[in-house]
Design a protein around this motif. Sequence first.
Motif, PDB file in Angstrom:
ATOM      1  N   VAL A  36      16.888   6.906   5.368  1.00 25.86           N
ATOM      2  CA  VAL A  36      16.614   6.204   3.949  1.00 25.86           C
ATOM      3  C   VAL A  36      14.698   7.099   4.175  1.00 25.86           C
ATOM      4  O   VAL A  36      14.897   8.065   4.691  1.00 25.86           O
ATOM      5  CB  VAL A  36      16.150   5.014   4.417  1.00 25.86           C
ATOM      6  CG1 VAL A  36      15.005   4.194   3.557  1.00 25.86           C
ATOM      7  CG2 VAL A  36      17.509   3.706   4.911  1.00 25.86           C
ATOM      8  N   ALA A  37      15.185   7.169   2.769  1.00 28.17           N
ATOM      9  CA  ALA A  37      13.993   7.336   2.353  1.00 28.17           C
ATOM     10  C   ALA A  37      12.941   6.871   1.741  1.00 28.17           C
ATOM     11  O   ALA A  37      13.025   6.101   1.763  1.00 28.17           O
ATOM     12  CB  ALA A  37      14.041   8.859   0.387  1.00 28.17           C
ATOM     13  N   ILE A  38      12.250   6.579   3.008  1.00 30.69           N
ATOM     14  CA  ILE A  38      10.707   5.709   3.190  1.00 30.69           C
ATOM     15  C   ILE A  38       9.562   6.424   2.603  1.00 30.69           C
ATOM     16  O   ILE A  38       8.820   7.265   2.706  1.00 30.69           O
ATOM     17  CB  ILE A  38      10.681   5.685   4.769  1.00 30.69           C
ATOM     18  CG1 ILE A  38      11.815   5.528   5.459  1.00 30.69           C
ATOM     19  CG2 ILE A  38       9.381   5.341   5.024  1.00 30.69           C
ATOM     20  CD1 ILE A  38      11.674   5.076   6.801  1.00 30.69           C
ATOM     21  N   ALA A  39       9.339   5.464   2.004  1.00 25.76           N
ATOM     22  CA  ALA A  39       7.519   5.376   1.124  1.00 25.76           C
ATOM     23  C   ALA A  39       6.344   4.606   2.181  1.00 25.76           C
ATOM     24  O   ALA A  39       6.725   3.831   2.005  1.00 25.76           O
ATOM     25  CB  ALA A  39       7.821   4.324  -0.640  1.00 25.76           C
ATOM     26  N   ASN A  82       0.931  -1.150   0.495  1.00 25.03           N
ATOM     27  CA  ASN A  82      -0.129  -0.188  -0.309  1.00 25.03           C
ATOM     28  C   ASN A  82       0.903   0.988  -0.160  1.00 25.03           C
ATOM     29  O   ASN A  82       0.520   2.311   0.032  1.00 25.03           O
ATOM     30  CB  ASN A  82      -1.298   0.682   1.311  1.00 25.03           C
ATOM     31  CG  ASN A  82      -2.056  -0.972   1.159  1.00 25.03           C
ATOM     32  OD1 ASN A  82      -2.574  -1.257  -0.160  1.00 25.03           O
ATOM     33  ND2 ASN A  82      -1.681  -2.032   2.108  1.00 25.03           N
ATOM     34  N   ALA A  83       2.357   1.138  -0.010  1.00 25.12           N
ATOM     35  CA  ALA A  83       3.106   1.706   0.387  1.00 25.12           C
ATOM     36  C   ALA A  83       2.687   2.841  -1.515  1.00 25.12           C
ATOM     37  O   ALA A  83       2.778   2.579  -2.386  1.00 25.12           O
ATOM     38  CB  ALA A  83       4.527   2.009   0.446  1.00 25.12           C
ATOM     39  N   LYS A  84       3.643   4.133  -1.426  1.00 26.13           N
ATOM     40  CA  LYS A  84       3.063   4.683  -2.448  1.00 26.13           C
ATOM     41  C   LYS A  84       4.176   4.785  -3.574  1.00 26.13           C
ATOM     42  O   LYS A  84       4.430   4.771  -4.756  1.00 26.13           O
ATOM     43  CB  LYS A  84       3.917   6.629  -1.848  1.00 26.13           C
ATOM     44  CG  LYS A  84       3.276   7.275  -3.422  1.00 26.13           C
ATOM     45  CD  LYS A  84       3.116   8.571  -2.840  1.00 26.13           C
ATOM     46  CE  LYS A  84       3.364   9.693  -4.439  1.00 26.13           C
ATOM     47  NZ  LYS A  84       3.247  11.450  -4.256  1.00 26.13           N
ATOM     48  N   PHE A  85       5.401   4.116  -3.150  1.00 26.60           N
ATOM     49  CA  PHE A  85       6.865   3.562  -3.856  1.00 26.60           C
ATOM     50  C   PHE A  85       6.756   2.108  -3.438  1.00 26.60           C
ATOM     51  O   PHE A  85       6.656   1.761  -2.553  1.00 26.60           O
ATOM     52  CB  PHE A  85       7.310   4.480  -3.976  1.00 26.60           C
ATOM     53  CG  PHE A  85       7.701   6.131  -4.572  1.00 26.60           C
ATOM     54  CD1 PHE A  85       7.064   5.748  -5.514  1.00 26.60           C
ATOM     55  CD2 PHE A  85       7.379   7.010  -3.594  1.00 26.60           C
ATOM     56  CE1 PHE A  85       6.840   7.389  -6.108  1.00 26.60           C
ATOM     57  CE2 PHE A  85       7.492   8.179  -3.733  1.00 26.60           C
ATOM     58  CZ  PHE A  85       7.031   8.258  -5.241  1.00 26.60           C
ATOM     59  N   PRO A  86       6.813   0.997  -4.013  1.00 23.39           N
ATOM     60  CA  PRO A  86       7.213  -0.381  -4.047  1.00 23.39           C
ATOM     61  C   PRO A  86       8.706   0.313  -3.160  1.00 23.39           C
ATOM     62  O   PRO A  86       8.913  -1.359  -2.286  1.00 23.39           O
ATOM     63  CB  PRO A  86       7.032  -0.958  -5.321  1.00 23.39           C
ATOM     64  CG  PRO A  86       7.794   0.425  -6.014  1.00 23.39           C
ATOM     65  CD  PRO A  86       6.909   1.156  -6.030  1.00 23.39           C
ATOM     66  N   ARG A  87       9.635   1.326  -3.209  1.00 24.17           N
ATOM     67  CA  ARG A  87      10.691   0.645  -2.240  1.00 24.17           C
ATOM     68  C   ARG A  87      11.732   1.999  -2.368  1.00 24.17           C
ATOM     69  O   ARG A  87      10.863   3.105  -2.478  1.00 24.17           O
ATOM     70  CB  ARG A  87      12.285   0.458  -3.859  1.00 24.17           C
ATOM     71  CG  ARG A  87      11.878  -1.137  -4.707  1.00 24.17           C
ATOM     72  CD  ARG A  87      12.456  -1.095  -6.244  1.00 24.17           C
ATOM     73  NE  ARG A  87      14.502  -1.171  -5.340  1.00 24.17           N
ATOM     74  CZ  ARG A  87      15.049  -1.872  -6.266  1.00 24.17           C
ATOM     75  NH1 ARG A  87      14.525  -1.327  -6.877  1.00 24.17           N
ATOM     76  NH2 ARG A  87      16.218  -1.769  -5.757  1.00 24.17           N
ATOM     77  N   ASP A  88      12.233   1.804  -0.725  1.00 25.03           N
ATOM     78  CA  ASP A  88      13.049   2.873  -0.421  1.00 25.03           C
ATOM     79  C   ASP A  88      14.184   3.714  -1.070  1.00 25.03           C
ATOM     80  O   ASP A  88      14.277   2.423  -1.553  1.00 25.03           O
ATOM     81  CB  ASP A  88      12.851   2.818   1.258  1.00 25.03           C
ATOM     82  CG  ASP A  88      11.946   2.853   1.835  1.00 25.03           C
ATOM     83  OD1 ASP A  88      10.922   2.373   1.689  1.00 25.03           O
ATOM     84  OD2 ASP A  88      11.953   2.016   3.506  1.00 25.03           O
ATOM     85  N   ALA A  89      15.135   4.700  -0.231  1.00 23.81           N
ATOM     86  CA  ALA A  89      15.883   4.928  -1.353  1.00 23.81           C
ATOM     87  C   ALA A  89      17.319   5.352  -0.083  1.00 23.81           C
ATOM     88  O   ALA A  89      16.609   5.554   1.387  1.00 23.81           O
ATOM     89  CB  ALA A  89      15.523   5.805  -1.883  1.00 23.81           C
ATOM     90  N   PHE A  90      18.173   4.665  -0.314  1.00 22.30           N
ATOM     91  CA  PHE A  90      18.814   4.442   1.178  1.00 22.30           C
ATOM     92  C   PHE A  90      20.250   6.060  -0.098  1.00 22.30           C
ATOM     93  O   PHE A  90      20.543   6.336  -0.982  1.00 22.30           O
ATOM     94  CB  PHE A  90      20.125   3.834   1.402  1.00 22.30           C
ATOM     95  CG  PHE A  90      19.937   2.578   1.329  1.00 22.30           C
ATOM     96  CD1 PHE A  90      19.240   2.345   2.850  1.00 22.30           C
ATOM     97  CD2 PHE A  90      20.004   1.363   0.386  1.00 22.30           C
ATOM     98  CE1 PHE A  90      19.290   0.929   2.946  1.00 22.30           C
ATOM     99  CE2 PHE A  90      19.416   0.036   0.906  1.00 22.30           C
ATOM    100  CZ  PHE A  90      18.735  -0.048   2.677  1.00 22.30           C
ATOM    101  N   MET A  91      20.288   7.192   1.325  1.00 23.03           N
ATOM    102  CA  MET A  91      20.857   8.633   1.052  1.00 23.03           C
ATOM    103  C   MET A  91      21.671   8.834   2.156  1.00 23.03           C
ATOM    104  O   MET A  91      21.673   8.010   2.976  1.00 23.03           O
ATOM    105  CB  MET A  91      19.974   9.552   1.426  1.00 23.03           C
ATOM    106  CG  MET A  91      18.787   9.254   0.838  1.00 23.03           C
ATOM    107  SD  MET A  91      17.661  11.000   0.548  1.00 23.03           S
ATOM    108  CE  MET A  91      17.292  11.020   2.538  1.00 23.03           C
TER     109      MET A  91
END
Length: 205
Positions: A113-116, A86-95
């Motif tokens: 971490v940019a979390i969806a 149900n998250a807006k994006f399927p994957r998070d991003a490491f920053m």
Amino acid sequence: MRKVPAVLRQARKAIADLDLLKVLQSEINHEFSAKQFQNDESSSFGDFVVDWDSPQSQDVVLRRRCESGEEIAVSAFLGAEGSNENAKFPRDAFMKVGVKKPGLRSLLQFDCVAIAQVGDGCDVEIQNVNYIPSLDLDSSAHKGPYISFFSSSDERLRDELHKYLEARGVDKSFADSLLLHLHKKEQGQYVEWLHKLQGLVTPSE
């Protein structure tokens, strides 16, 4: 006269190639029809400018120089696919976020971490903070030891560090734009790979 086994092998290969072509074309059509991220608004990074975004790489680097002379650099790439459908994006991003004050060689490096999240929201989670005594933001080599510190149990410290990043433009809106950009980038690379594979298995006329 050609031997029967050789003819059969060639026929089986032709059938297998044809099946693969059908699957590839179906996948390409699906990606174009789904347009999972293409209909979203273009990503905006505020005062950050894109410094590195090669079509052949999975990462992106953004930079910002404030009026005070302070420099902020952000490098990011997508992580593994999450379990929340149900998250807006399927994957998070490491920053990695580097903050350097004018006139100083030391900097603060934030591992984030940019979390969806569920719905339309995105957020930035700080996992660690490093104090690096001597490092140029344009250099990839550490010029000295660094000190790592972060206490996840100290909510006041965590909140103040979040405010510190938000004041420099690394906030929820930035996380949303970053995740959208990286997912669009990945989708474009996937479609390009499908086209290349399709070209390799398409029979020559």
